[in-house]
Design a protein around this motif. Structure first.
Motif, mmCIF file in Angstrom:
data_model
loop_
_atom_site.group_PDB
_atom_site.id
_atom_site.type_symbol
_atom_site.label_atom_id
_atom_site.label_comp_id
_atom_site.label_asym_id
_atom_site.label_seq_id
_atom_site.Cartn_x
_atom_site.Cartn_y
_atom_site.Cartn_z
ATOM 1 N N ASN A 90 36.247 45.746 31.407
ATOM 2 C CA ASN A 90 36.749 45.166 30.161
ATOM 3 C C ASN A 90 36.076 45.701 28.900
ATOM 4 O O ASN A 90 36.483 45.373 27.785
ATOM 5 C CB ASN A 90 36.605 43.638 30.157
ATOM 6 C CG ASN A 90 37.462 42.961 31.185
ATOM 7 O OD1 ASN A 90 36.968 42.168 31.993
ATOM 8 N ND2 ASN A 90 38.744 43.262 31.196
ATOM 9 N N ARG A 108 46.980 35.189 32.259
ATOM 10 C CA ARG A 108 47.883 36.315 32.482
ATOM 11 C C ARG A 108 47.435 37.094 33.718
ATOM 12 O O ARG A 108 46.247 37.441 33.855
ATOM 13 C CB ARG A 108 47.904 37.249 31.265
ATOM 14 C CG ARG A 108 48.965 38.319 31.442
ATOM 15 C CD ARG A 108 49.260 39.121 30.215
ATOM 16 N NE ARG A 108 50.326 40.055 30.568
ATOM 17 C CZ ARG A 108 50.390 41.321 30.177
ATOM 18 N NH1 ARG A 108 49.472 41.792 29.351
ATOM 19 N NH2 ARG A 108 51.370 42.106 30.589
ATOM 20 N N ALA A 109 48.367 37.375 34.613
ATOM 21 C CA ALA A 109 48.069 38.156 35.814
ATOM 22 C C ALA A 109 47.989 39.643 35.473
ATOM 23 O O ALA A 109 48.489 40.081 34.430
ATOM 24 C CB ALA A 109 49.141 37.920 36.875
ATOM 25 N N ALA A 110 47.371 40.422 36.383
ATOM 26 C CA ALA A 110 47.154 41.843 36.137
ATOM 27 C C ALA A 110 48.403 42.678 36.386
ATOM 28 O O ALA A 110 48.506 43.810 35.903
ATOM 29 C CB ALA A 110 46.005 42.356 36.998
ATOM 30 N N SER A 111 49.366 42.137 37.144
ATOM 31 C CA SER A 111 50.593 42.871 37.484
ATOM 32 C C SER A 111 51.558 41.885 38.139
ATOM 33 O O SER A 111 51.161 40.785 38.531
ATOM 34 C CB SER A 111 50.282 44.002 38.478
ATOM 35 O OG SER A 111 49.908 43.446 39.728
ATOM 36 N N ALA A 150 44.060 38.758 34.886
ATOM 37 C CA ALA A 150 43.459 39.627 33.866
ATOM 38 C C ALA A 150 42.608 38.832 32.883
ATOM 39 O O ALA A 150 41.489 39.219 32.562
ATOM 40 C CB ALA A 150 44.546 40.389 33.117
ATOM 41 N N HIS A 151 43.129 37.732 32.401
ATOM 42 C CA HIS A 151 42.395 36.990 31.367
ATOM 43 C C HIS A 151 43.084 35.662 31.047
ATOM 44 O O HIS A 151 44.290 35.506 31.317
ATOM 45 C CB HIS A 151 42.272 37.829 30.091
ATOM 46 C CG HIS A 151 43.588 38.170 29.464
ATOM 47 N ND1 HIS A 151 44.236 37.346 28.577
ATOM 48 C CD2 HIS A 151 44.397 39.253 29.618
ATOM 49 C CE1 HIS A 151 45.371 37.901 28.205
ATOM 50 N NE2 HIS A 151 45.506 39.061 28.826
ATOM 51 N N TYR A 194 52.985 37.031 34.082
ATOM 52 C CA TYR A 194 52.673 38.429 33.814
ATOM 53 C C TYR A 194 53.438 38.931 32.587
ATOM 54 O O TYR A 194 52.847 39.501 31.680
ATOM 55 C CB TYR A 194 52.993 39.324 35.007
ATOM 56 C CG TYR A 194 52.818 40.772 34.630
ATOM 57 C CD1 TYR A 194 51.537 41.294 34.422
ATOM 58 C CD2 TYR A 194 53.912 41.609 34.411
ATOM 59 C CE1 TYR A 194 51.354 42.608 34.008
ATOM 60 C CE2 TYR A 194 53.732 42.922 33.997
ATOM 61 C CZ TYR A 194 52.454 43.420 33.794
ATOM 62 O OH TYR A 194 52.281 44.710 33.375
ATOM 63 N N LEU A 200 41.214 43.309 27.279
ATOM 64 C CA LEU A 200 41.616 42.290 28.246
ATOM 65 C C LEU A 200 43.016 42.546 28.795
ATOM 66 O O LEU A 200 43.316 42.164 29.925
ATOM 67 C CB LEU A 200 41.543 40.902 27.596
ATOM 68 C CG LEU A 200 40.126 40.490 27.164
ATOM 69 C CD1 LEU A 200 40.161 39.176 26.394
ATOM 70 C CD2 LEU A 200 39.196 40.366 28.373
ATOM 71 N N ALA A 201 43.853 43.207 28.029
ATOM 72 C CA ALA A 201 45.219 43.475 28.479
ATOM 73 C C ALA A 201 45.205 44.359 29.710
ATOM 74 O O ALA A 201 44.607 45.437 29.684
ATOM 75 C CB ALA A 201 46.018 44.151 27.365
ATOM 76 N N PRO A 202 45.881 43.955 30.785
ATOM 77 C CA PRO A 202 45.905 44.798 31.990
ATOM 78 C C PRO A 202 46.807 46.013 31.800
ATOM 79 O O PRO A 202 46.723 46.959 32.579
ATOM 80 C CB PRO A 202 46.465 43.851 33.057
ATOM 81 C CG PRO A 202 47.304 42.878 32.293
ATOM 82 C CD PRO A 202 46.611 42.692 30.960
ATOM 83 N N GLU A 238 47.973 49.730 36.960
ATOM 84 C CA GLU A 238 47.144 48.520 36.990
ATOM 85 C C GLU A 238 45.703 48.950 37.260
ATOM 86 O O GLU A 238 45.458 49.813 38.096
ATOM 87 C CB GLU A 238 47.653 47.605 38.113
ATOM 88 C CG GLU A 238 46.869 46.333 38.279
ATOM 89 C CD GLU A 238 47.403 45.538 39.474
ATOM 90 O OE1 GLU A 238 46.750 44.563 39.843
ATOM 91 O OE2 GLU A 238 48.463 45.907 40.015
ATOM 92 N N PRO A 239 44.739 48.375 36.560
ATOM 93 C CA PRO A 239 43.342 48.791 36.766
ATOM 94 C C PRO A 239 42.945 48.669 38.241
ATOM 95 O O PRO A 239 43.290 47.697 38.913
ATOM 96 C CB PRO A 239 42.559 47.799 35.914
ATOM 97 C CG PRO A 239 43.528 47.296 34.893
ATOM 98 C CD PRO A 239 44.872 47.327 35.558
ATOM 99 N N HIS A 281 40.398 40.316 40.719
ATOM 100 C CA HIS A 281 41.043 41.016 39.604
ATOM 101 C C HIS A 281 42.558 40.848 39.571
ATOM 102 O O HIS A 281 43.242 41.619 38.889
ATOM 103 C CB HIS A 281 40.694 42.513 39.609
ATOM 104 C CG HIS A 281 39.248 42.759 39.368
ATOM 105 N ND1 HIS A 281 38.628 42.462 38.175
ATOM 106 C CD2 HIS A 281 38.264 43.256 40.177
ATOM 107 C CE1 HIS A 281 37.343 42.773 38.260
ATOM 108 N NE2 HIS A 281 37.091 43.246 39.452
ATOM 109 N N HIS A 334 39.691 48.738 39.576
ATOM 110 C CA HIS A 334 38.526 47.873 39.753
ATOM 111 C C HIS A 334 37.652 48.254 40.945
ATOM 112 O O HIS A 334 36.845 47.445 41.383
ATOM 113 C CB HIS A 334 38.939 46.400 39.874
ATOM 114 C CG HIS A 334 39.543 45.870 38.623
ATOM 115 N ND1 HIS A 334 38.834 45.721 37.460
ATOM 116 C CD2 HIS A 334 40.820 45.462 38.340
ATOM 117 C CE1 HIS A 334 39.635 45.238 36.515
ATOM 118 N NE2 HIS A 334 40.838 45.079 37.014
#
Lengths: 318, 318, 318, 318
Positions: free
Chosen positions: D199, C74-77, C10-11, C122, D280-282, D4-5, C7, D7
């Motif tokens: 998601n 895109r990274a999650a953070s 992100a996407h 990010y 999808l956006a974190p 940040e999610p 995780h 998970h």
């Protein structure tokens, strides 16, 4: 039992709608509702759906009021046209012949018992697509439009009447139409009646108006190929600020999947899909609905919206 | 120009299909394909779609072979039936009257120029749903089945013929049918021809068979209300081990959205959806396709599968 | 068993496509395919689907060749981004940091074992709709376009690779991706591999190219909300002279409902719908397909079109 | 900004529904709603949708009342499970460990601030299809059912709460959930809140109940692949005498296409389709709706039905 279908009338050909906001109405019908313009003449713009084979199916006319100026049926042949003229004259409902307009040849005018004006004609002008509108598949009148909403063809009109029983008596005699469904009120009179002159389940419907005003218009409907397109159309209406009155949902009567909106001048316009439903039986017996049955609402339980009973064009008393 | 539609024939009524695997075929048509059984008589099971108004639209008969035993059209009235009998006798194509069967009254038999047997009848037996099959909406013949596949009604049949030109000449005279589309080969003869007796764009189609065998059957088709249902049907055929021959895709000719499978005995069966397409013009001119145009494949480019030209029932030479 | 999903990513964020016919490609992507333009910079036009929340999901760049210049996740953070940079550097696959462009902030570039260039970032630029593009429903990035084709969002990319096993080894280590499905050839090597970094069933797929050329692009895909929209899209592609390569049909692998076309410069573009399919299991085991199983064709039997194995961009040897 | 999610939680796993009409409810969920039975234990029947990968997603339990006994989330790993247990214990919301049941291993129980019982678990029992239920495509849990209604998977639950603000505070801390949308009343308190742990745009929603009763259940929802299937489902509900409460229509919040019915014991059940919509956006920011905005009704103008605010299970005060 109803008489064997006469088949003198081939199909509903077009409807003339009046608008007191002509530019906004034209923008709605073309950019949003997905019709295309064939041409203009005087105060009128001739519009059609991509697979209407004639020059127009909607004549949009600038006026000081709204509503329907006339609706027109195409006869199956010159002889059939004359047979219908004779029948209408015998009913005392005739107005007389006129020369037609940009869309078709000589036409015979008459009025229904509520005062709505109709025309019947045979000679027509076929739509000839300009090069950029020629379809990829030659069995189609025009290329499929690149719009979210793309109706295939004119489907039907719905009119308000003070005396629906008189209407029920009139159309089979005048046009050879068959009654496919009707609403019978508790006092035995009719609250609504659906007619067809071919295999479609209806091409004109009448419902009793709540006001005593004659000659009012309820809505005009175009058919789309799949009901999923009606769901998508709802989003497009929403995005374009079009007043969505009710739907999408499925009617109990005729089982049509529907969506009703008001074009900018207030005329009610529907998108509909009937699936694979056709009236093929030559001896179809009218389906009669009681008020009790109507209380269940539409097919899946949606209550009929109040404005459906009251809103028509032009405004009553207007 | 084609003559004004005769309208003596109301619609395609039913088709009798032969199967040498009767139990498997019946299981396919009912459990998978979504028809329901009205009754049995002798070696035949009477089947119908949920909104076919007659007792049956498919007579499935156990036999030593496969293919179509006969197809039947319902006339618009007793007089219309007699007019057609007279026309067919004048063509020398008549076989004679028979008493009918569990599904309808007296019927007149004839053969087309390729030897396929047809019947025309007027007196019919309406489907009367038992209590557990009564629909929630009274304007429907039977309740909607709780199956993934739920065809609404019989749509059309497709037959192979050695001489399609002879067929093209025959049907307008025999039944008053109109030609809506055809394939013209480079030598001027016809490779295929589509006919209708009402507003549907076709109820019977003929294509030239690759073998010289006469009287062969290509397929029978039922209509579903939305093409999304055909996509879902493909999954159900897949899960049930049914041979999917080609599709889902859209035909260029007639623009029908189609899916072809073979029922267990080898007879080809189609599910189709025509959207809002109808032939409303009383003076519709046949659309003529050349072989060059046909080389583009189906509407979206799918090449016509080879077995579509060769597979028919019964097997050629069989 | 696969490791617990990381995780950190992100996407899939966007893809940069090269075109040697920039005006025609732009016309295709906007007027026909239904994307909209966010802005321009240098030789590039920034495009997006109506519900992509970022400034762009497709960067279309005029060039002397075709294919994909880079794809970006895109990274999650910020921390997650750094963890991935560390992992990629440890794999020796890093290229280095760059400043980003009109669409996003600092980005770290790397290459996969086949030489395709990827980026991870990010800091992003959110799409801010101008007044005329503000949606009626505030939970949507932009108003629904009034086009027949209206993709909701970027879905995935598909790339050709010489050594798919190396790719299969690389992505879980580099991005923490999971393998959801793969094709294993008879010699034990992989013929194809599908990866995801979130609940979508894949965001990048690799298939073995028939040529030995590295770094080639197979296709980019946008998701539409309903598969009925893909059927309608096929008509629009047909009307606009777009080359339809194959479909609509349903893949056996991933069960995606698909339609493949070539944009004017030859890059393959897909429209797809996955229904309600998601990978929710945290311990999903990859589904492995054999060549024997692949011989059945797509889900409903369509044979995989030959060009699907050979056509990529830029042209091999080009 | 939301964190940040986390998970740690993979997805909503199942829900246990109580019924005081167990035979009728089971008939509804299997024959009409399209779930299938995995097995029975005590007073419970374990049910699932065809692509739910676990043994069950709905535990239907005979009881003297109705409503939800518990809902359960599956953790992403044993470690993640323990992290969540620690977090929940720190919140003082824990109940304790239990052994699980026929569907999964050890599970930790807790309650939300309104008294609804939840469970989290990692060890699960995967569904193993018997031979007759093996799918044609191996990437699917079970064959597609031959029913008109065929949900793919459990989607979400909706619960009533007295204090939605407390809930909004609780779930991010307890499960690491993110808030995707919420309704803020004029006094600043929340009228509704939608949460997700992955998601999907939501897996649990809370709305303020009109009664002061705690722990009530609003509805459980399964996802179908296409919204056309929801239109067809409406016909099936109608034919089977199922109470259709509202829909099909599209929610403004979350834009879900919905249809609500009541199963025989009165528990509300939904079928839904979200199209290609995913979060999808974190760094997704919650969408906040005001009461003023809610007055517009659902997406296409349907007024929220009154019973939606009042009907829950068990009956209030019951």
């Amino acid at each position: 039992m109803q008489a064997e279908p006469a088949h003198d009338i081939a199909h509903l050909g077009h409807v003339e709608i009046l608008t007191d906001r002509p530019e906004e109405s034209l923008d709605f019908f073309t950019r949003v509702y997905g019709l295309s313009e064939s041409g203009r003449e005087g105060d009128s713009v001739y519009l059609r759906a991509f697979d209407d084979y004639e020059y127009h199916s909607l004549k949009l006319t600038a006026a000081k009021t709204t509503g329907m100026r006339h609706a027109a049926y195409r006869a199956a042949s010159p002889d059939a046209l004359q047979r219908r003229v004779n029948a209408i004259e015998a009913l005392g409902a005739g107005i007389g012949w006129s020369d037609g307009d940009a869309g078709h040849g000589p036409t015979y005018q008459f009025h229904d018992p509520d005062g709505h004006v109709f025309e019947i004609y045979y000679e027509t002008r076929r739509y000839e697509p300009p090069p950029e509108e020629r379809p990829a598949l030659k069995n189609q009148a025009q290329r499929t439009p690149n719009r979210a909403i793309a109706p295939r063809r004119l489907d039907h009109i719905n009119l308000l009447a003070v005396d629906v029983d008189a209407i029920r008596d009139f159309f089979p005699k005048a046009l050879g139409s068959r009654v496919t469904e009707m609403i019978q009120l508790d006092d035995g009179t009719l609250g609504g009646c659906w007619f067809t002159c071919n295999n479609k389940s209806y091409d004109v419907a009448y419902t009793r108006g709540a006001t005593g005003t004659r000659g009012r218009f309820h809505h005009v409907t175009y058919a789309v190929d799949q009901r999923e397109q009606i769901l998508r159309a709802a989003d497009v209406f929403l995005e374009n600020g079009v007043h969505i009155e009710t739907g999408p949902h499925k009617h109990a009567i005729q089982q049509t999947f529907f969506l009703y909106v008001w074009e900018p001048a207030g005329n009610r316009v529907e998108l509909a899909n009937a699936g694979a439903w056709l009236i093929l039986a030559p001896d179809w017996e009218p389906v009669v609905w009681t008020l009790e049955e109507r209380k269940k609402g539409q097919a899946w339980g949606l209550k009929t919206i109040e404005s459906f009973h009251t809103h028509g064009t032009p405004p009553a008393g207007g």
